[in-house]
Enzyme design. Structure first.
Site, mmCIF file in Angstrom:
data_model
loop_
_atom_site.group_PDB
_atom_site.id
_atom_site.type_symbol
_atom_site.label_atom_id
_atom_site.label_comp_id
_atom_site.label_asym_id
_atom_site.label_seq_id
_atom_site.Cartn_x
_atom_site.Cartn_y
_atom_site.Cartn_z
ATOM 1 N N VAL A 16 2.834 1.520 109.209
ATOM 2 C CA VAL A 16 3.247 0.534 110.217
ATOM 3 C C VAL A 16 3.161 -0.896 109.654
ATOM 4 O O VAL A 16 4.067 -1.710 109.844
ATOM 5 C CB VAL A 16 2.396 0.664 111.502
ATOM 6 C CG1 VAL A 16 2.839 -0.355 112.539
ATOM 7 C CG2 VAL A 16 2.507 2.067 112.062
ATOM 8 N N ARG A 47 -6.510 -1.439 101.439
ATOM 9 C CA ARG A 47 -7.614 -0.662 100.850
ATOM 10 C C ARG A 47 -7.436 -0.585 99.342
ATOM 11 O O ARG A 47 -8.365 -0.712 98.584
ATOM 12 C CB ARG A 47 -7.614 0.739 101.468
ATOM 13 C CG ARG A 47 -9.002 1.204 101.785
ATOM 14 C CD ARG A 47 -9.058 2.603 102.335
ATOM 15 N NE ARG A 47 -7.802 3.161 102.777
ATOM 16 C CZ ARG A 47 -7.622 3.766 103.933
ATOM 17 N NH1 ARG A 47 -8.620 3.866 104.768
ATOM 18 N NH2 ARG A 47 -6.462 4.295 104.264
ATOM 19 N N LYS A 105 -4.270 3.346 119.119
ATOM 20 C CA LYS A 105 -4.578 3.971 120.421
ATOM 21 C C LYS A 105 -6.001 4.486 120.506
ATOM 22 O O LYS A 105 -6.619 4.458 121.553
ATOM 23 C CB LYS A 105 -3.593 5.084 120.740
ATOM 24 C CG LYS A 105 -3.453 6.149 119.662
ATOM 25 C CD LYS A 105 -2.146 6.022 118.954
ATOM 26 C CE LYS A 105 -2.249 6.641 117.567
ATOM 27 N NZ LYS A 105 -0.973 6.895 116.966
ATOM 28 N N GLY A 134 5.563 4.352 120.364
ATOM 29 C CA GLY A 134 6.305 3.632 119.325
ATOM 30 C C GLY A 134 7.171 2.521 119.876
ATOM 31 O O GLY A 134 6.679 1.570 120.484
ATOM 32 N N GLY A 187 5.970 10.511 107.649
ATOM 33 C CA GLY A 187 5.088 9.426 108.116
ATOM 34 C C GLY A 187 4.858 9.421 109.620
ATOM 35 O O GLY A 187 4.435 8.417 110.173
ATOM 36 N N GLU A 190 -0.685 11.516 112.075
ATOM 37 C CA GLU A 190 -1.882 10.720 111.807
ATOM 38 C C GLU A 190 -2.454 11.122 110.447
ATOM 39 O O GLU A 190 -2.170 12.221 109.940
ATOM 40 C CB GLU A 190 -2.931 10.995 112.894
ATOM 41 C CG GLU A 190 -2.500 10.587 114.293
ATOM 42 C CD GLU A 190 -2.202 9.105 114.397
ATOM 43 O OE1 GLU A 190 -3.080 8.285 114.148
ATOM 44 O OE2 GLU A 190 -1.044 8.766 114.720
ATOM 45 N N ASP A 201 -4.323 12.724 120.243
ATOM 46 C CA ASP A 201 -3.490 11.521 120.162
ATOM 47 C C ASP A 201 -2.738 11.315 121.487
ATOM 48 O O ASP A 201 -2.707 10.199 122.029
ATOM 49 C CB ASP A 201 -2.515 11.680 118.988
ATOM 50 C CG ASP A 201 -1.545 10.525 118.867
ATOM 51 O OD1 ASP A 201 -1.875 9.531 118.203
ATOM 52 O OD2 ASP A 201 -0.443 10.620 119.452
ATOM 53 N N LYS A 205 -3.205 8.153 124.230
ATOM 54 C CA LYS A 205 -2.088 7.353 124.755
ATOM 55 C C LYS A 205 -2.026 7.455 126.285
ATOM 56 O O LYS A 205 -1.765 6.467 126.974
ATOM 57 C CB LYS A 205 -0.775 7.832 124.136
ATOM 58 C CG LYS A 205 -0.686 7.519 122.643
ATOM 59 C CD LYS A 205 0.453 8.283 122.012
ATOM 60 C CE LYS A 205 0.623 7.934 120.545
ATOM 61 N NZ LYS A 205 1.483 8.877 119.827
ATOM 62 N N GLY A 300 6.890 6.639 113.416
ATOM 63 C CA GLY A 300 7.661 6.189 112.254
ATOM 64 C C GLY A 300 7.463 4.709 112.015
ATOM 65 O O GLY A 300 7.090 3.961 112.933
HETATM 66 N N1 HSE Z 1 0.979 10.400 115.050
HETATM 67 C C1 HSE Z 1 1.597 9.709 116.123
HETATM 68 C C2 HSE Z 1 2.665 10.585 116.729
HETATM 69 C C3 HSE Z 1 2.187 8.428 115.602
HETATM 70 O O1 HSE Z 1 3.060 11.555 116.075
HETATM 71 O O2 HSE Z 1 3.082 10.342 117.854
HETATM 72 C C4 HSE Z 1 2.623 7.476 116.665
HETATM 73 O O3 HSE Z 1 1.593 7.115 117.527
#
Ligand code: HSE
Length: 329
Positions: A16, A47, A105, A134, A187, A190, A201, A205, A300
């Site tokens: 991102v 990093r 999140k 997103g 990409g 996570e 995840d 959210k 993405g």
């Molecule tokens: N890993 C998360 C997803 C990325 O697949 O929705 C976006 O928050």
């Protein structure tokens, strides 16, 4: 008119963060013309400083958080992920008087109210559009457009990776592992993909959306991921004219705010059934506005970075207005 220079400190330059640098580089002039703000990415925390990064001025890169947080930036963008380090850096940024934009999140689900209170107390902004769905502006819709309405129910496909996997299992008869590997390569997943496929995840959210939509703390939370959904389950659903989606729902049942994230079989006519690949969607059922449907790319680099950039521009315009306003004597 000269555009007002706004300095940005970037914490993290992975998927991102890299997307944000690209969007700012490509669109800086246009943003200045349209919005009157000249966005300069002043410092970037990474990093691994030896990683080759195209489009990035390596003089701006540092591995020391203080070199970003003490650089007098107007806005700090946090895209490193995780809870503890990110939380520490965001608190420091707020204390220093910078506004913060985060896509994190997990951080918001854990500490969102505390961070919002700190930001309000310090008189800075904390924005987080990119943390949910997103590119889809559902956070802004709930915070602003629907702020005076009563939300009865909110449901959505909130995890792009799970939806990508379910779509490829259905449409290309791909195995779970193959589809997950593809989502990782693109990409979407996570760093720890169990957050995606075990439903956490999506629940993080949902917690963020529920905190904006309802005046209640969750009383019941049920999380189930897609790990146990087999190709047979998907093809049986297809034979019945149905689809399997990972659906997150928030609603008041029996006086209790109940949050559920679980695989769900939907008829093809259901609005969430048409959500494919890494797309996300949210259905909001509101008392006055009626039923609203938000959809778009949920994961993405560029879709997520575009939501981060939208928050940065909004804050930058406010800073520019404040600087231009005559000071009260
Ligand atoms: N890993 C998360 C997803 C990325 O697949 O929705 C976006 O928050």
């Amino acid at each position: 008119m000269n555009a007002e220079r706004i300095r940005i400190g970037l914490l993290g330059c992975g998927t991102v963060g890299g997307g944000l640098v690209r969007l700012v580089t490509q669109n800086r002039d246009r943003i200045a013309r349209r919005s009157g703000v000249d966005l300069e990415i002043a410092r970037i925390l990474v990093r691994n400083p030896t990683r080759r990064r195209v489009e990035i001025d390596h003089a701006k890169i540092t591995t020391r958080p203080g070199e970003v947080l003490d650089a007098g930036c107007d806005v700090v963008v946090e895209v490193i992920g995780g809870v503890d380090t990110a939380g520490h850096l965001v608190r420091r940024a707020i204390a220093s008087g910078a506004s913060v934009v985060t896509a994190n999140k997990a951080l918001l689900a854990a500490w969102g109210s505390e961070l919002a209170a700190r930001a309000a107390e310090r008189g800075v902004r904390l924005e987080f559009e990119a943390s949910v769905c997103g590119a889809v502006p559902v956070v802004r819709a709930l915070r602003e457009s629907l702020a005076s309405d009563t939300i009865h129910r909110l449901s959505g496909v909130l995890n792009g990776t799970s939806n990508f996997i379910l779509t490829l299992m259905e449409e290309e008869a791909m195995s779970f592992d193959e589809a997950l590997a593809r989502a990782q390569a693109l990409g979407f997943a996570e760093a720890d993909p169990s957050l995606d496929v075990d439903g956490h995840d999506a629940m993080q959210k949902l917690m963020i959306l529920a905190s904006l939509a309802f005046d209640a703390e969750p009383g019941r939370v049920i999380v189930e991921g897609i790990r146990d959904v087999g190709r047979n389950d998907v093809s049986r659903a297809t034979d019945r004219g149905e689809v399997v989606r990972h659906v997150a729902t928030a609603e008041i049942t029996g006086g209790v705010l109940t949050l559920t994230a679980a695989p769900t079989t939907l008829p093809r006519s259901h609005p969430l059934a048409s959500v494919r690949l890494e797309n996300n969607a949210v259905v909001v059922e509101a008392a006055a506005a009626g039923t609203l449907f938000f959809a778009g790319k949920g994961a993405g680099a560029l879709p997520t970075a575009s939501a981060v950039l939208a928050d940065v521009v909004q804050i930058a315009r406010k800073i520019a207005r404040d600087r231009a306003a005559p000071k009260a004597s």
